[in-house]
Each structure stands twice: as C-alpha cells, then as structure tokens.
Scaffold this motif. Sequence first.
Motif, mmCIF file in Angstrom:
data_model
loop_
_atom_site.group_PDB
_atom_site.id
_atom_site.type_symbol
_atom_site.label_atom_id
_atom_site.label_comp_id
_atom_site.label_asym_id
_atom_site.label_seq_id
_atom_site.Cartn_x
_atom_site.Cartn_y
_atom_site.Cartn_z
ATOM 1 N N THR A 31 0.609 -1.338 -0.212
ATOM 2 C CA THR A 31 0.356 0.143 -0.147
ATOM 3 C C THR A 31 1.057 1.476 0.422
ATOM 4 O O THR A 31 0.388 2.382 -0.189
ATOM 5 N N ARG A 32 1.923 1.038 0.717
ATOM 6 C CA ARG A 32 2.981 2.075 0.740
ATOM 7 C C ARG A 32 3.402 2.781 -0.916
ATOM 8 O O ARG A 32 4.010 4.155 -0.825
ATOM 9 N N GLU A 33 3.405 1.736 -1.911
ATOM 10 C CA GLU A 33 3.915 1.808 -2.479
ATOM 11 C C GLU A 33 3.235 2.463 -3.798
ATOM 12 O O GLU A 33 2.728 3.974 -4.493
ATOM 13 N N ILE A 34 1.769 2.238 -3.226
ATOM 14 C CA ILE A 34 0.810 2.826 -4.478
ATOM 15 C C ILE A 34 0.210 4.725 -3.494
ATOM 16 O O ILE A 34 -0.082 5.707 -4.166
ATOM 17 N N GLU A 35 0.617 4.269 -1.829
ATOM 18 C CA GLU A 35 0.315 5.724 -1.405
ATOM 19 C C GLU A 35 1.509 7.137 -2.143
ATOM 20 O O GLU A 35 0.795 8.131 -2.620
ATOM 21 N N GLU A 36 2.492 6.535 -2.215
ATOM 22 C CA GLU A 36 4.015 7.361 -2.911
ATOM 23 C C GLU A 36 3.491 7.882 -4.409
ATOM 24 O O GLU A 36 3.398 9.089 -4.420
ATOM 25 N N SER A 37 2.823 6.559 -5.119
ATOM 26 C CA SER A 37 2.358 7.166 -6.438
ATOM 27 C C SER A 37 1.122 7.886 -6.302
ATOM 28 O O SER A 37 1.456 9.106 -7.220
ATOM 29 N N VAL A 38 0.186 7.754 -5.357
ATOM 30 C CA VAL A 38 -0.915 8.917 -5.358
ATOM 31 C C VAL A 38 -0.337 10.276 -4.428
ATOM 32 O O VAL A 38 -0.290 11.813 -5.480
ATOM 33 N N ALA A 67 -2.124 10.904 1.893
ATOM 34 C CA ALA A 67 -2.985 9.054 1.060
ATOM 35 C C ALA A 67 -2.518 8.700 2.019
ATOM 36 O O ALA A 67 -1.479 7.834 2.255
ATOM 37 N N ALA A 68 -3.803 7.667 1.998
ATOM 38 C CA ALA A 68 -4.035 6.715 2.374
ATOM 39 C C ALA A 68 -3.841 5.217 1.790
ATOM 40 O O ALA A 68 -5.588 5.958 1.577
ATOM 41 N N VAL A 69 -3.571 4.562 1.691
ATOM 42 C CA VAL A 69 -4.374 2.762 0.744
ATOM 43 C C VAL A 69 -4.291 2.331 1.620
ATOM 44 O O VAL A 69 -3.707 1.590 2.320
ATOM 45 N N ILE A 121 -7.896 0.537 -2.595
ATOM 46 C CA ILE A 121 -8.749 2.462 -2.219
ATOM 47 C C ILE A 121 -8.183 3.087 -1.705
ATOM 48 O O ILE A 121 -7.124 2.857 -0.840
ATOM 49 N N VAL A 122 -8.279 4.025 -2.170
ATOM 50 C CA VAL A 122 -7.459 5.429 -1.409
ATOM 51 C C VAL A 122 -8.507 7.024 -0.306
ATOM 52 O O VAL A 122 -9.570 6.839 -0.961
ATOM 53 N N PHE A 123 -7.643 7.482 0.064
ATOM 54 C CA PHE A 123 -7.872 8.508 1.087
ATOM 55 C C PHE A 123 -6.965 9.137 0.796
ATOM 56 O O PHE A 123 -6.309 8.812 0.826
ATOM 57 N N ALA A 124 -7.226 10.363 0.450
ATOM 58 C CA ALA A 124 -6.662 11.511 0.680
ATOM 59 C C ALA A 124 -6.859 12.632 1.001
ATOM 60 O O ALA A 124 -8.818 13.111 0.808
ATOM 61 N N THR A 125 -6.106 13.768 1.572
ATOM 62 C CA THR A 125 -6.679 14.702 1.553
ATOM 63 C C THR A 125 -5.861 15.861 0.166
ATOM 64 O O THR A 125 -5.170 15.173 -0.079
ATOM 65 N N LEU A 126 -6.344 16.708 0.438
ATOM 66 C CA LEU A 126 -5.863 17.713 -0.797
ATOM 67 C C LEU A 126 -5.022 18.973 -0.458
ATOM 68 O O LEU A 126 -5.306 19.445 0.718
ATOM 69 N N GLY A 158 1.367 0.066 -13.366
ATOM 70 C CA GLY A 158 0.571 -0.528 -14.367
ATOM 71 C C GLY A 158 -0.660 -0.716 -13.647
ATOM 72 O O GLY A 158 -1.182 -0.237 -12.288
ATOM 73 N N ALA A 159 -1.982 -1.297 -14.900
ATOM 74 C CA ALA A 159 -2.869 -1.246 -14.086
ATOM 75 C C ALA A 159 -3.508 -2.407 -12.678
ATOM 76 O O ALA A 159 -4.195 -2.190 -12.651
ATOM 77 N N VAL A 160 -2.686 -3.412 -12.265
ATOM 78 C CA VAL A 160 -2.150 -4.237 -11.135
ATOM 79 C C VAL A 160 -2.857 -2.846 -10.237
ATOM 80 O O VAL A 160 -3.880 -3.039 -8.977
ATOM 81 N N ALA A 161 -1.920 -2.501 -9.744
ATOM 82 C CA ALA A 161 -2.532 -1.150 -8.263
ATOM 83 C C ALA A 161 -3.382 -0.631 -8.705
ATOM 84 O O ALA A 161 -3.568 0.771 -8.111
ATOM 85 N N ARG A 162 -3.926 0.042 -10.067
ATOM 86 C CA ARG A 162 -4.872 1.084 -10.045
ATOM 87 C C ARG A 162 -6.228 0.564 -8.806
ATOM 88 O O ARG A 162 -6.286 0.002 -8.850
ATOM 89 N N PRO A 163 -6.452 2.190 -8.280
ATOM 90 C CA PRO A 163 -6.898 1.995 -7.589
ATOM 91 C C PRO A 163 -8.772 1.581 -7.610
ATOM 92 O O PRO A 163 -8.977 2.530 -8.893
ATOM 93 N N ALA A 164 -9.469 1.227 -7.200
ATOM 94 C CA ALA A 164 -11.070 0.901 -7.391
ATOM 95 C C ALA A 164 -11.697 2.036 -6.832
ATOM 96 O O ALA A 164 -12.696 2.313 -7.667
ATOM 97 N N ARG A 165 -11.353 2.850 -5.869
ATOM 98 C CA ARG A 165 -12.520 3.941 -6.174
ATOM 99 C C ARG A 165 -10.757 4.972 -5.357
ATOM 100 O O ARG A 165 -10.252 4.571 -4.447
ATOM 101 N N VAL A 166 -11.063 6.183 -5.613
ATOM 102 C CA VAL A 166 -11.265 7.455 -4.987
ATOM 103 C C VAL A 166 -11.938 8.499 -3.688
ATOM 104 O O VAL A 166 -12.314 8.499 -4.309
#
Length: 632
Positions: A508-515, A524-526, A539-544, A570-578
Amino acid sequence: MGYEEFHRRSIEDPEGFWAEQAQAIHWHRPFDRVLEYADPPFRKWFVGGRTNLCFNAVDRHLDARGDQLALVAISTETGTTRELTYRQLHREVVDFAAVLVALGVGRGDRVVIYMPNMAEAVFAMLACARIGAVHSVVFGGFAAHNLALRIDDARPALLIAADAGSRGGKVIPYKPLVDAACAEAKVPPPKVLIVDRGLAPGWPRVDGRDVDYATLRAAHAGTDVPVEWLESNEPSYLLYTSGTTGRPKGVQRDVGGYAVAMALSMWAIYDVCPGQAMFSTSDVGWAVGHSYNVYGPLIAGATSILYEGLPTAPDAGIWWKICADYGVRTMFSSPTGIRVLKKQDPAFLRKYDLSALRYLFLAGEPLDEPTAQWIDAGLGKTVIDNYWQTETGWPVLTLMPGVEMKPVKFGSPGLPSPGYDLRVIDEATGEAAAPGRKGVLVIRPPLPPGCMTTVWNDDQRFLSSYFSHFDELLYSSLDWAIRDEDGYTFILGRTDDVINVAGHRLGTREIEESVSGHPAVAEAAVIGVADELKGQVPIVFATLKQAASDAERRHQTAGEMMRTVADQLGAVARPARVYLVDALPKTRSGKLLRRSLQALAEARDPGDLSTLDDPNALEEVRRVLARGADAG
Ligand code: AMP
C-alpha cells in the motif's frame, strides 16, 4: 512412509533428510556439508557443492528424454503454439546464452527480464542460469516506475524485453515503458535486448543501447556455450516483492538448495513424475511462474505448459482444452482465476476429456470456501490449496499427495511442507498460540532449501523485515493464522500493509507514494478492501493541498490520481475507488490508522480507537463513505 514421519524426519534430522533429497539433482562436484548454520539466521545448504540450474533443467535430460516435450508455449493472444522437445529447448537456450555472452554478460551479472508468458522468456531465464548470470524477471503488468526501481536496485548489465505484450487482444507495447524506465533509472542498463514478435512495429531504437535478438541470434547461433558450475550458495535469481516500504525487496535465491527443493516438491507435493505434464497459469514474473512454469517441471523431466492469454478466450473452456490436449496431470492456478470461471457457463468444466488430470492446486491468495466447493464439485478432481510466499519459493502449507494424501479441509491450505518448522505464536507474548487461537505464523530457522537466502545487497533488511519481530529468532511470515486440533493451519490475512489483488501482492506504501506524486495531493492512505472477484482491491483516501468543494473538480482530481497510479505502477495497482477527505485518521504520534479505515470501508467495527488523535477524522471518513467515491 506417511506424511507425519516424512515431515518429522525433515525437522529432526534435516541434514540426513536433505542429503537424501539432494540425490535427485546432478552435482558437478559433491557438497562437503549439507548445512552450515554458524551465523543464524543466514544458512548455507549443500556447501561446496557445484551445480547449475540450466544443466539440471535441460542438459541432464537430453539422453533419456531428448525427444520428449519439455515446454509448450501457447498464446491465444497471438494464436501460436510452440512445442519444444528437450533437445529443441536445449538448442534455443544455448543460442540465447551465446547472445548473452556476445553482449558481454557473465557470471554474477544481473539481467532484468521484462517479458510476458512467451517461450523466449523461459529461454532467457535458463540462458542466464547456464552462464551464471542472475536473472530478475519483472512482471509485464508493472509499468515504468516499478521497472525503474528494480533496475536501480539490481543494476543489470542487460535488460531483455519483448516488444509488446497482449491482453484480451489489446497490444501493450513494452518498448515505450522500457525507454521511460531507463530514463527514470539512476543507473540505466548499458544494453537493451529486444525480442521482437512484430506486435508493435516501428519501435524507436536508442543507438548504441538497443539490440535486436533475432539479428544477434543469427550471428551467434550454433555456438557452444558451456555450463558455468556454481557453488550451491551463489545467487541464481532475484525476484522483487512488495513490503511495507515503497522500495521493493530483492528476494535472493541460491542454486543448489533451490534445485533440490524444486525436485522434492515436484514428486512429493505436485505428484508429477518425469514425462508427465504440468500446467501452471501463472505469469513468469511471479514466484509460481519461476518455480512451476520453469524450474520445477523441467528439473523433474516433466513437460511444462506456459499460457499467454485470458482464461475466458476464445471461451471459458481454454484451460481445460489445454489440459486435454497435453494430458496434463497437475494444474496450478489462483483462486481469482477460478472466480473468473465461476461467472461463466459451468458446462465448460465437463466439455473436454480430463481423464489424465488428477489435481488442481491453487495458491497466491486465500481460497474462499464457496469457490473451492464450486470447482471441486464442477471438476470432480482433487483441489488443493497451497500457501506460500515469494520469499519461500515453494509451498509452506499444502497437502502432499505424492507422500500421503491427507483429507482436504476447505478454508485451510493444510499441513507444513518438509523442512518447515512452523509455529503459530501470540503476537504480544511470543508464546505458542493454543489450537483455535489467532497468532502470527512463523518459521523456526534455518529456513529450508529453496527459501530466500537474503535480500539482495541488504542483509540488514533481511534481518529487520523478517527476523526482528520476536525475542526468539523466528522468521515472521507476516500472516495471521490459526491452527486447529489436527494441525491444519488457516491463514487470516497479513499483519503488515501488504494487500493481495487477484493474487498479485502490492504494497500500500508504493501506491500511496504514487498517489502523493499528484501535485494536488497533500496526503494519501491506501488500504485493501474485500472484493468478490479479486479478493481485495486498493482504495485511496486522500487529502488535497487545497480542499475542493465542487464535486466536478473532486471527480477530475480523483480520476487523475487513479491514472497516475496506473501509469507509474501498472494497471494491477490502479485504485478501485478514490475518496477525498478533509482529514485522515491518525494516532497522536502521527501514524495513519489504516486498519480503522479498512474496517470502516468494509462496514466493520473500527476496533480500538484509544490512540486516535482527532475523533472528527473518523466521522469525516464515515461521512465521505456514505456520500460515495469521488472516482471509481
Ligand atoms: P506472494 O509473495 O505474492 O506469493 O504473496 C504471499 C502472500 O499471499 C502471503 O503472505 C499470504 O498473505 C498470501 N497467500 C498466498 N497463498 C495463500 C493461501 N493459499 N491462502 C491464504 N493466503 C495466501
């Protein structure tokens, strides 16, 4: 010998047990000692022995089974089937090795391989093994950033890539991803070898760096490339996997221990003898692909079936057609693969002659009971769940029909494999958990042959990631587990922030860094949440940085965040919802409460909130969940 005695011997007399198993492979020079364990938890198996994975997988079979099928590479994406006997495989591998040598690759050099399930991926791996180069296959579904991270860690002398992959008929050009990864990498590879299938013609060539496999092969074909005899503990390959940080770990495998573990697992677990066929639906980029699409079946003198394509194309009978065509005895797949088929007409399960098929092994993620029961009833074959990790390289928990078939208990991957001294221990006390009580699954070292030897270039990380969780020196699997009265173990999910999407392990850390790389994102928290088909989805929770009040802008930003992840990882890591929130729930010391977020997202009790800093943050998450996702 029954299962219990077999396993007990492997634990009580490991040297005697493994010395016997080591007879199954060829040693150019016999080992001096079975096990050296002077510096725990580091251990060396078959010290002083010299061997080679390629020799054991290919050359060794030439006399007895040169004309037997070794590899069948089927692609419903390109409409091709390549059938190679051991003799033909040998020719291909030696030619590939000749090209590697011509490019200056030698013993100990790393070679990154970025290819889909095509025959040349197998040739490339075995060619590396032949000359003592250390391959690191990167899953073709990973995008440029993931590839760049692995390049910088492995520092390859060569990158081998296909021109393109294909999924569901859609061509995915790899060359632009390779170029982007080389541009991002701090130390890009000096040479890139392209295996061109003509799927994405006209790829731009970087002068002095890019070379074409067919051209070089034509120049070097027929050259004899002798086997490089390696000491048993030299590295054979690296396979990167996700952990709790954004930086993937290079799981390092040895030569002799791995070969012996492969040989044992083929007869004892998968019940496959020389001359029989095994079909694994894994991608070569994963641990299963390495062990049971390439090394295991070939070391055993069996036929390995490699498949590029969807389980549903041209129709949902394709896997079973392949099993029938090649008389497959043992099939290996993932629970997600079966859940995909579950949505299709079950008549396909009975359409083909599956009289040779004995077993369906499933691994990589939890096998839910309804799916296990559906495929068991539909197929009428023995369905065996096995639990393992990239780190272990072969099953930790399984049933072993080659030794003694114990009863299947749906929901449990079964009993410990030989050499695995497993415990379930209480996380807080470090004491053994009573039967039926939840604890952490641990392995008492030394780890058996085949398991990782260390983290590439980072012994400290090997210790801190796996061996520093308890007072006693124990390998933590980082999975929760329960053991029942009969010794069957049930896996209850990860203790860390790793999630499992369709059998693919993601940090989840890798996806958080990317987001967080998106310029509008503050934090961001994934988390992974349950998904009917894929097991889990991110899924992603993020503050702007600047809160957006209008829904349209939020939707646009959230959509961009999803695309950023897909482009980078890559597509495998694409969040389902933000979900865009005003605040993320944290402890007073500033740690993200991912577990509480996950519980809320799955409509469960968020658990102990005594450390929560701002109770409003949790209310905010509840409110946003009720409002619905900003994208996805
Ligand atoms: P990987 O390294 O990608 O194979 O992922 C390993 C992780 O997948 C394990 O630590 C488990 O969390 C999960 N896993 C693998 N096989 C199973 C299984 N049979 N049952 C439950 N979880 C599994």
